[in-house]
Design an enzyme around this catalytic site. Structure first.
Site, PDB file in Angstrom:
ATOM      1  N   HIS A   1     -10.450  -5.097  -3.071  1.00 17.85           N
ATOM      2  CA  HIS A   1      -9.037  -5.415  -2.528  1.00 17.85           C
ATOM      3  C   HIS A   1      -9.248  -5.984  -0.996  1.00 17.85           C
ATOM      4  CE1 HIS A   1     -10.080  -1.091  -2.244  1.00 17.85           C
ATOM      5  NE2 HIS A   1      -9.549  -1.133  -1.119  1.00 17.85           N
TER       6      HIS A   1
ATOM      7  N   ASN B   1     -12.861  -3.028   2.765  1.00 21.75           N
ATOM      8  CA  ASN B   1     -13.960  -2.174   2.975  1.00 21.75           C
ATOM      9  C   ASN B   1     -14.883  -2.101   1.728  1.00 21.75           C
ATOM     10  OD1 ASN B   1     -12.710  -0.951   5.342  1.00 21.75           O
ATOM     11  ND2 ASN B   1     -11.026  -0.007   3.939  1.00 21.75           N
TER      12      ASN B   1
ATOM     13  N   ASP C   1       0.814  -1.197  -0.052  1.00 22.56           N
ATOM     14  CA  ASP C   1      -0.031   0.061  -0.058  1.00 22.56           C
ATOM     15  C   ASP C   1       0.973   1.306   0.237  1.00 22.56           C
ATOM     16  OD1 ASP C   1      -3.360   0.717   1.008  1.00 22.56           O
ATOM     17  OD2 ASP C   1      -1.842   2.058   1.121  1.00 22.56           O
TER      18      ASP C   1
HETATM   19  P1  AMP Z   1      -9.824   1.336   0.556  1.00 23.20           P
HETATM   20  O1  AMP Z   1     -10.078   2.638   1.444  1.00 23.20           O
HETATM   21  O2  AMP Z   1     -10.191   0.299   1.361  1.00 23.20           O
HETATM   22  O3  AMP Z   1     -10.596   1.647  -0.933  1.00 23.20           O
HETATM   23  O4  AMP Z   1      -8.255   1.271   0.207  1.00 23.20           O
HETATM   24  C1  AMP Z   1      -7.677   1.869  -0.811  1.00 23.20           C
HETATM   25  C2  AMP Z   1      -6.171   1.860  -0.472  1.00 23.20           C
HETATM   26  O5  AMP Z   1      -5.343   1.962  -1.766  1.00 23.20           O
HETATM   27  C3  AMP Z   1      -5.732   2.710   0.361  1.00 23.20           C
HETATM   28  O6  AMP Z   1      -5.245   2.288   1.471  1.00 23.20           O
HETATM   29  C4  AMP Z   1      -4.587   3.576  -0.453  1.00 23.20           C
HETATM   30  O7  AMP Z   1      -3.344   3.999   0.205  1.00 23.20           O
HETATM   31  C5  AMP Z   1      -4.427   2.574  -1.444  1.00 23.20           C
HETATM   32  N1  AMP Z   1      -3.781   2.948  -2.856  1.00 23.20           N
HETATM   33  C6  AMP Z   1      -4.343   3.815  -3.801  1.00 23.20           C
HETATM   34  N2  AMP Z   1      -3.478   4.144  -4.885  1.00 23.20           N
HETATM   35  C7  AMP Z   1      -2.515   3.076  -4.614  1.00 23.20           C
HETATM   36  C8  AMP Z   1      -1.512   2.796  -5.526  1.00 23.20           C
HETATM   37  N3  AMP Z   1      -1.280   3.379  -6.597  1.00 23.20           N
HETATM   38  N4  AMP Z   1      -0.341   2.088  -4.954  1.00 23.20           N
HETATM   39  C9  AMP Z   1      -0.642   1.337  -3.834  1.00 23.20           C
HETATM   40  N5  AMP Z   1      -1.768   1.653  -3.055  1.00 23.20           N
HETATM   41  C10 AMP Z   1      -2.551   2.612  -3.341  1.00 23.20           C
END
Ligand code: AMP
Ligand code: ZN
Length: 112
Positions: A98, A85, A29
């Site tokens: 995810h 989530n 992440d």
């Molecule tokens: P959610 O809030 O459950 O949808 O989680 C989305 C997650 O994706 C968050 O923890 C972000 O930090 C992560 N995220 C978003 N863009 C990227 C990216 N390009 N590479 C890695 N993690 C990401």
């Protein structure tokens, strides 16, 4: 489709991969919320947990079958937490399903 995790899955956007096979990808992440914070995704676009079906649940089962190996590869020997989530109430920000794999420290008992 303009989906950031589809682009990570197909290599258009770089990521720090920790596990990959033909069906799923695990990567670090960008904004870690624990010493170890990995995201595990199906390569196939599934928007959110509301869209899991009997048909596509095989890839979800595959993710869970690989979680022990991924967790151990990240040094998680004292437990870990898996979070999904789904939707606005849960603050889902990326609409490609995810699973967060979190660990590396003692976490709070609270989920909310
Ligand atoms: P959610 O809030 O459950 O949808 O989680 C989305 C997650 O994706 C968050 O923890 C972000 O930090 C992560 N995220 C978003 N863009 C990227 C990216 N390009 N590479 C890695 N993690 C990401
Ligand atoms: Zn996608």
């Amino acid at each position: 489709m303009d989906c950031i995790f589809c682009k990570i899955a197909n290599g258009e956007i770089p990521s720090q991969k920790v596990y990959e096979d033909d069906k799923i990808l695990a990567f670090k992440d960008l904004a870690p919320q624990a010493p170890v914070h990995i995201l595990i995704i199906p390569k196939e676009h599934i928007k959110w947990a509301y869209d899991i079906t009997e048909e596509n649940s095989t890839v979800i089962a595959h993710i869970f079958a690989k979680i022990p190996e991924i967790a151990k590869s990240q040094g998680l020997k004292n437990g870990f937490r898996i979070i999904n989530n789904c939707g606005d109430d849960a603050c889902q920000s990326v609409h490609h399903i995810h699973f967060h794999l979190l660990g590396g420290e003692k976490m709070s008992e609270s989920f909310a």
